[in-house]
Design a protein around this motif. Structure first.
Motif, mmCIF file in Angstrom:
data_model
loop_
_atom_site.group_PDB
_atom_site.id
_atom_site.type_symbol
_atom_site.label_atom_id
_atom_site.label_comp_id
_atom_site.label_asym_id
_atom_site.label_seq_id
_atom_site.Cartn_x
_atom_site.Cartn_y
_atom_site.Cartn_z
ATOM 1 N N ILE A 7 -1.465 -5.104 -7.545
ATOM 2 C CA ILE A 7 -0.268 -4.506 -8.138
ATOM 3 C C ILE A 7 0.725 -5.627 -8.410
ATOM 4 O O ILE A 7 1.059 -6.401 -7.500
ATOM 5 C CB ILE A 7 0.349 -3.454 -7.198
ATOM 6 C CG1 ILE A 7 -0.675 -2.348 -6.973
ATOM 7 C CG2 ILE A 7 1.637 -2.885 -7.790
ATOM 8 C CD1 ILE A 7 -0.335 -1.386 -5.902
ATOM 9 N N GLY A 14 5.923 0.428 -8.280
ATOM 10 C CA GLY A 14 4.835 -0.424 -7.783
ATOM 11 C C GLY A 14 4.681 -0.325 -6.269
ATOM 12 O O GLY A 14 3.567 -0.217 -5.756
ATOM 13 N N CYS A 18 1.489 1.010 -4.085
ATOM 14 C CA CYS A 18 0.908 0.088 -3.105
ATOM 15 C C CYS A 18 0.781 0.763 -1.735
ATOM 16 O O CYS A 18 -0.294 0.765 -1.134
ATOM 17 C CB CYS A 18 1.818 -1.140 -3.029
ATOM 18 S SG CYS A 18 1.216 -2.361 -1.881
ATOM 19 N N ALA A 73 3.464 -3.104 -12.792
ATOM 20 C CA ALA A 73 4.604 -2.209 -12.566
ATOM 21 C C ALA A 73 5.928 -2.958 -12.760
ATOM 22 O O ALA A 73 6.904 -2.699 -12.084
ATOM 23 C CB ALA A 73 4.507 -1.590 -11.176
#
Ligand code: ADP
Length: 218
Positions: A7, A14, A18, A73
């Motif tokens: 990521i 993001g 995660c 992201a």
């Protein structure tokens, strides 16, 4: 099966992805150029890396090629998001999923080969609007601008009626995919079983037809 994800960009979007992937037991490499973001995510990622996602050499060095699935992201910095996506696609990463900031960002991402493009704020806004306008809507998936799947609560109005009587397809042009009764999902509901208030309908159709179904049938 355990999967590997990377990521890039650990803002709200993001970092949520995660944490969730890590929680599900997957291997997650979390990358950001901001040291503070890296510190915050350290307990919720398998590996962390302080790096700039636009730096091709840095991406190569960390072996990003070995990842089958990378999520970009970075949204606010559109230029960085585009450049990063471009590098990842050039490197042959099979699945590059990217958060877009707006329509123009989306168009460029599409052109350079992003495999999936997200608009989380827009999608969440649509969902909330659906919940706000009907107390019967439990959940909602937007399929396109015109079609959705909704989970709708049956009111006392349907009590004792059958699917034959509701005649949903002919009257509303919608299709019932499943009915949840007493917490059990039935994907092949009998057309002649009596329905009860509190039964949940999972139904697909155009937004207009679904609204009519909610207002008139339930
Ligand atoms: P959100 O709306 O999900 O919070 P943001 O765009 O605000 O998204 O956050 C983006 C994150 O991406 C930030 O943590 C920022 O430090 C990080 N970021 C921005 N540019 C880069 C880049 N070039 N390389 C790596 N990380 C970046």
């Amino acid at each position: 099966m355990k999967k590997q994800f990377a990521i890039i960009g650990l803002g709200r979007f993001g970092s949520s992805i995660c944490r969730e992937l890590y929680h599900m037991g997957h291997e997650v490499l979390a990358i950001d150029k901001d040291e503070k973001k890296i510190e915050h995510i350290a307990d919720f990622a398998t590996h962390t890396l302080l790096a700039d996602g636009t730096d091709e050499a840095a991406l190569t060095k960390i072996g990003i090629r070995n990842f089958n699935h990378v999520i970009v992201a970075i949204a606010e910095d559109i230029q960085a998001s585009i450049l990063c996506t471009l590098h990842l696609k050039d490197m042959g990463i099979p699945k590059v999923w990217v958060k877009a900031q707006n329509h123009y960002h989306h168009k460029v991402l599409e052109k350079i080969g992003a495999d999936k493009i997200f608009h989380p704020e827009h999608d969440m806004g649509n969902r909330i609007a659906q919940f706000l306008t009907s107390e019967k809507v439990i959940d909602y998936i937007d399929l396109s601008a015109d079609y959705s799947i909704v989970e709708i609560l049956g009111t006392p109005k349907i009590s004792g009626k059958t699917l034959i009587e509701l005649n949903v397809r002919a009257r509303f042009g919608c299709t019932i995919l499943a009915i949840k009764q007493n917490g059990k999902v039935n994907i092949t509901p009998e057309p002649d079983i009596p329905l009860n208030a509190g039964d949940v309908f999972i139904i697909i159709g155009s937004k207009q037809d679904l609204r009519r179904f909610q207002e008139e049938a339930l």
